[in-house]
Motif scaffolding. Sequence first.
Motif, PDB file in Angstrom:
ATOM      1  N   PRO A 219     -13.468  43.690  35.712  1.00  0.00           N
ATOM      2  CA  PRO A 219     -13.081  42.748  34.657  1.00  0.00           C
ATOM      3  C   PRO A 219     -12.964  41.311  35.130  1.00  0.00           C
ATOM      4  CG  PRO A 219     -11.222  44.129  35.320  1.00  0.00           C
ATOM      5  CD  PRO A 219     -12.431  44.705  35.964  1.00  0.00           C
ATOM      6  N   GLU A 220     -12.726  41.117  36.435  1.00  0.00           N
ATOM      7  CA  GLU A 220     -12.629  39.754  36.954  1.00  0.00           C
ATOM      8  C   GLU A 220     -13.964  39.024  36.891  1.00  0.00           C
ATOM      9  OE1 GLU A 220     -13.835  42.374  40.389  1.00  0.00           O
ATOM     10  OE2 GLU A 220     -12.494  42.508  38.664  1.00  0.00           O
ATOM     11  N   SER A 221     -15.068  39.765  36.700  1.00  0.00           N
ATOM     12  CA  SER A 221     -16.396  39.159  36.617  1.00  0.00           C
ATOM     13  C   SER A 221     -16.778  38.741  35.204  1.00  0.00           C
ATOM     14  CB  SER A 221     -17.452  40.134  37.155  1.00  0.00           C
ATOM     15  OG  SER A 221     -17.214  40.423  38.518  1.00  0.00           O
ATOM     16  N   LEU A 222     -15.956  39.078  34.226  1.00  0.00           N
ATOM     17  CA  LEU A 222     -16.249  38.648  32.866  1.00  0.00           C
ATOM     18  C   LEU A 222     -16.177  37.123  32.786  1.00  0.00           C
ATOM     19  CD1 LEU A 222     -14.089  41.241  30.901  1.00  0.00           C
ATOM     20  CD2 LEU A 222     -16.586  41.134  30.903  1.00  0.00           C
ATOM     21  N   PRO A 223     -17.126  36.492  32.102  1.00  0.00           N
ATOM     22  CA  PRO A 223     -17.100  35.036  32.005  1.00  0.00           C
ATOM     23  C   PRO A 223     -15.968  34.566  31.104  1.00  0.00           C
ATOM     24  CG  PRO A 223     -18.820  35.920  30.608  1.00  0.00           C
ATOM     25  CD  PRO A 223     -18.280  37.083  31.395  1.00  0.00           C
ATOM     26  N   SER A 224     -15.553  33.325  31.257  1.00  0.00           N
ATOM     27  CA  SER A 224     -14.508  32.783  30.386  1.00  0.00           C
ATOM     28  C   SER A 224     -14.985  32.705  28.948  1.00  0.00           C
ATOM     29  CB  SER A 224     -14.068  31.403  30.880  1.00  0.00           C
ATOM     30  OG  SER A 224     -15.175  30.509  30.894  1.00  0.00           O
ATOM     31  N   ASP A 225     -16.274  32.513  28.765  1.00  0.00           N
ATOM     32  CA  ASP A 225     -16.882  32.474  27.427  1.00  0.00           C
ATOM     33  C   ASP A 225     -17.505  33.828  27.134  1.00  0.00           C
ATOM     34  OD1 ASP A 225     -18.287  32.019  25.122  1.00  0.00           O
ATOM     35  OD2 ASP A 225     -19.273  30.192  25.824  1.00  0.00           O
ATOM     36  N   LEU A 226     -16.834  34.646  26.355  1.00  0.00           N
ATOM     37  CA  LEU A 226     -17.316  35.999  26.064  1.00  0.00           C
ATOM     38  C   LEU A 226     -18.388  36.036  24.992  1.00  0.00           C
ATOM     39  CD1 LEU A 226     -13.908  37.896  25.995  1.00  0.00           C
ATOM     40  CD2 LEU A 226     -15.637  37.994  27.796  1.00  0.00           C
ATOM     41  N   GLY A 227     -18.487  34.965  24.199  1.00  0.00           N
ATOM     42  CA  GLY A 227     -19.435  34.989  23.093  1.00  0.00           C
ATOM     43  C   GLY A 227     -18.883  35.781  21.922  1.00  0.00           C
ATOM     44  N   ARG A 228     -19.746  36.572  21.290  1.00  0.00           N
ATOM     45  CA  ARG A 228     -19.390  37.263  20.050  1.00  0.00           C
ATOM     46  C   ARG A 228     -18.634  38.552  20.358  1.00  0.00           C
ATOM     47  NH1 ARG A 228     -20.593  35.358  15.458  1.00  0.00           N
ATOM     48  NH2 ARG A 228     -20.787  36.555  13.533  1.00  0.00           N
ATOM     49  N   VAL A 229     -17.462  38.704  19.741  1.00  0.00           N
ATOM     50  CA  VAL A 229     -16.627  39.887  19.944  1.00  0.00           C
ATOM     51  C   VAL A 229     -16.197  40.445  18.588  1.00  0.00           C
ATOM     52  CG1 VAL A 229     -15.765  39.145  22.195  1.00  0.00           C
ATOM     53  CG2 VAL A 229     -14.512  38.510  20.114  1.00  0.00           C
ATOM     54  N   THR A 230     -15.812  41.715  18.607  1.00  0.00           N
ATOM     55  CA  THR A 230     -15.262  42.362  17.416  1.00  0.00           C
ATOM     56  C   THR A 230     -13.804  42.701  17.675  1.00  0.00           C
ATOM     57  OG1 THR A 230     -17.394  43.288  16.731  1.00  0.00           O
ATOM     58  CG2 THR A 230     -15.415  44.363  15.880  1.00  0.00           C
ATOM     59  N   LEU A 231     -12.941  42.330  16.747  1.00  0.00           N
ATOM     60  CA  LEU A 231     -11.532  42.670  16.793  1.00  0.00           C
ATOM     61  C   LEU A 231     -11.254  43.710  15.707  1.00  0.00           C
ATOM     62  CD1 LEU A 231     -11.706  39.749  18.095  1.00  0.00           C
ATOM     63  CD2 LEU A 231      -9.362  39.427  17.298  1.00  0.00           C
ATOM     64  N   VAL A 232     -10.519  44.763  16.056  1.00  0.00           N
ATOM     65  CA  VAL A 232     -10.159  45.803  15.091  1.00  0.00           C
ATOM     66  C   VAL A 232      -8.661  46.027  15.200  1.00  0.00           C
ATOM     67  CG1 VAL A 232     -10.604  48.137  14.252  1.00  0.00           C
ATOM     68  CG2 VAL A 232     -12.389  46.919  15.528  1.00  0.00           C
ATOM     69  N   GLY A 233      -7.927  45.806  14.100  1.00  0.00           N
ATOM     70  CA  GLY A 233      -6.477  45.931  14.153  1.00  0.00           C
ATOM     71  C   GLY A 233      -5.881  46.511  12.896  1.00  0.00           C
ATOM     72  N   TYR A 234      -4.564  46.721  12.947  1.00  0.00           N
ATOM     73  CA  TYR A 234      -3.808  47.306  11.839  1.00  0.00           C
ATOM     74  C   TYR A 234      -2.691  46.366  11.394  1.00  0.00           C
ATOM     75  CZ  TYR A 234      -5.931  51.948  11.948  1.00  0.00           C
ATOM     76  OH  TYR A 234      -6.817  53.004  11.844  1.00  0.00           O
ATOM     77  N   PRO A 235      -3.010  45.341  10.587  1.00  0.00           N
ATOM     78  CA  PRO A 235      -1.939  44.508  10.031  1.00  0.00           C
ATOM     79  C   PRO A 235      -1.011  45.362   9.163  1.00  0.00           C
ATOM     80  CG  PRO A 235      -4.109  43.503   9.690  1.00  0.00           C
ATOM     81  CD  PRO A 235      -4.349  44.903  10.145  1.00  0.00           C
ATOM     82  N   HIS A 236       0.269  45.094   9.247  1.00  0.00           N
ATOM     83  CA  HIS A 236       1.221  45.897   8.478  1.00  0.00           C
ATOM     84  C   HIS A 236       1.055  45.748   6.976  1.00  0.00           C
ATOM     85  CE1 HIS A 236       4.318  46.150  12.037  1.00  0.00           C
ATOM     86  NE2 HIS A 236       3.197  46.796  12.269  1.00  0.00           N
ATOM     87  N   ASP A 237       0.487  44.634   6.540  1.00  0.00           N
ATOM     88  CA  ASP A 237       0.369  44.407   5.095  1.00  0.00           C
ATOM     89  C   ASP A 237      -0.968  44.897   4.526  1.00  0.00           C
ATOM     90  OD1 ASP A 237      -1.264  42.542   6.302  1.00  0.00           O
ATOM     91  OD2 ASP A 237      -0.446  40.795   5.241  1.00  0.00           O
ATOM     92  N   ARG A 238      -1.704  45.690   5.292  1.00  0.00           N
ATOM     93  CA  ARG A 238      -2.980  46.224   4.814  1.00  0.00           C
ATOM     94  C   ARG A 238      -2.990  47.743   4.956  1.00  0.00           C
ATOM     95  NH1 ARG A 238      -6.668  42.067   4.016  1.00  0.00           N
ATOM     96  NH2 ARG A 238      -5.961  40.059   4.832  1.00  0.00           N
ATOM     97  N   PRO A 239      -3.788  48.437   4.139  1.00  0.00           N
ATOM     98  CA  PRO A 239      -3.725  49.906   4.137  1.00  0.00           C
ATOM     99  C   PRO A 239      -4.355  50.572   5.348  1.00  0.00           C
ATOM    100  CG  PRO A 239      -5.429  49.147   2.624  1.00  0.00           C
ATOM    101  CD  PRO A 239      -4.684  47.926   3.074  1.00  0.00           C
ATOM    102  N   GLY A 240      -5.275  49.862   6.025  1.00  0.00           N
ATOM    103  CA  GLY A 240      -5.972  50.462   7.150  1.00  0.00           C
ATOM    104  C   GLY A 240      -6.451  49.406   8.110  1.00  0.00           C
ATOM    105  N   GLN A 241      -7.655  49.621   8.637  1.00  0.00           N
ATOM    106  CA  GLN A 241      -8.180  48.713   9.655  1.00  0.00           C
ATOM    107  C   GLN A 241      -8.678  47.398   9.056  1.00  0.00           C
ATOM    108  OE1 GLN A 241     -11.180  50.812  11.885  1.00  0.00           O
ATOM    109  NE2 GLN A 241      -9.713  52.269  12.758  1.00  0.00           N
ATOM    110  N   HIS A 242      -8.424  46.340   9.787  1.00  0.00           N
ATOM    111  CA  HIS A 242      -8.944  45.013   9.458  1.00  0.00           C
ATOM    112  C   HIS A 242      -9.862  44.610  10.611  1.00  0.00           C
ATOM    113  CE1 HIS A 242      -8.956  41.338   7.133  1.00  0.00           C
ATOM    114  NE2 HIS A 242      -8.683  40.619   8.209  1.00  0.00           N
ATOM    115  N   VAL A 243     -11.078  44.170  10.288  1.00  0.00           N
ATOM    116  CA  VAL A 243     -12.120  43.948  11.294  1.00  0.00           C
ATOM    117  C   VAL A 243     -12.654  42.530  11.184  1.00  0.00           C
ATOM    118  CG1 VAL A 243     -14.391  44.700  12.124  1.00  0.00           C
ATOM    119  CG2 VAL A 243     -12.751  46.384  11.293  1.00  0.00           C
ATOM    120  N   CYS A 244     -12.963  41.962  12.329  1.00  0.00           N
ATOM    121  CA  CYS A 244     -13.555  40.631  12.364  1.00  0.00           C
ATOM    122  C   CYS A 244     -14.524  40.557  13.534  1.00  0.00           C
ATOM    123  CB  CYS A 244     -12.445  39.585  12.526  1.00  0.00           C
ATOM    124  SG  CYS A 244     -13.022  37.897  12.792  1.00  0.00           S
ATOM    125  N   THR A 245     -15.728  40.070  13.303  1.00  0.00           N
ATOM    126  CA  THR A 245     -16.699  39.821  14.376  1.00  0.00           C
ATOM    127  C   THR A 245     -16.973  38.325  14.395  1.00  0.00           C
ATOM    128  OG1 THR A 245     -17.698  42.010  14.167  1.00  0.00           O
ATOM    129  CG2 THR A 245     -19.010  40.314  15.239  1.00  0.00           C
TER     130      THR A 245
END
Length: 337
Positions: A219-245
């Motif tokens: 993991p120390e070799s990962l660049p500081s600029d990762l580019g495009r990533v996907t985040l998947v989380g569970y906000p408490h105010d939503r019924p299920g997964q919330h996704v962002c790319t």
Amino acid sequence: MVRRDARDGRRPGRAGGVLVGAAVLLLVTGPLMVSPSSPAVARNDTAAVRARPSATAALSPPPPADPRAGPPAGAGADSAEYRRSRPELPAGCIAERRRPEPHDVRPACSYPVVGVFLRPGGRKTCTGAVVAGGHGDLLVTAAHCLPLDGTSFAPGYHDGTAPYGRWPVLAAVPDPRFAEARKGARNWPYDWAFVRVARVGGKSVREAVGSAFEVPPHPESLPSDLGRVTLVGYPHDRPGQHVCTVDSAPAYGGFRQARCAGFSSGVSGSPWVLAAREGEGIVVGVLGGAERGGGFLADVSYTARFDAGLASLFATAQGIVPRASPSVAPAARRDAP
């Protein structure tokens, strides 16, 4: 506004610890370490830095050519059953997951590898994700989400239903540098932890969901600029997964940031993933770190930058021997409101 609290959106109390499985870990690498409780979490906006989507090619070593080929050799008891157990995605789900704007994912298209930690009675806490390695019973989340005493992990959770069952937490291993680094600090480096869950009905959680995210071996070799990533989380105010790319960006103090609307309280520990399309990919961050656990506003999220300590911690976590939990059925269930 309280945003990323690790314990049900309220100011946390005194620290406890997940002690089950600690005796086994003592034999492997020393005392089981558990994060102290986190202070209330707020957010503060920062200027975004424009990212260059080039990180995937810079990974060292690169991801497998075909992530659907299954886990690497020696991945534990899951190897034989991995490809057979992997669920097929319904038509249209890949396109839905690839939508660039932040959105709620319908239940049929949820990432089964990502789930939420539930308190007794079904109260949601933080987000976590299944990772490849060990005996198929490891998750990654944020260190400030600990302690997770008495919780269970519900992958693919939606509208009170746990389609892949609930997996009791046995032990949690935060980065040993985290507790000291966050004392009196606004920004928390090393905000990551691995969690071991019980086997249910003789199966690991990875066998149940049929996939897992990879932990980068360097993991120390990962660049500081990762580019495009996907985040998947569970906000408490939503019924299920919330996704962002979205294009991630370097932030101050060695942290990384992503602009994703809707990532409110409950998303601490959400995986940041490269190539997260069919439920597999490489975890390059977990939501947390800067601004007391991930940020003060719901549209700018942070992750602490992974270093070589993450790989060492992962090796430590894989030394915890799994334990059966036959009293918990793996069938879908409805949680109490």
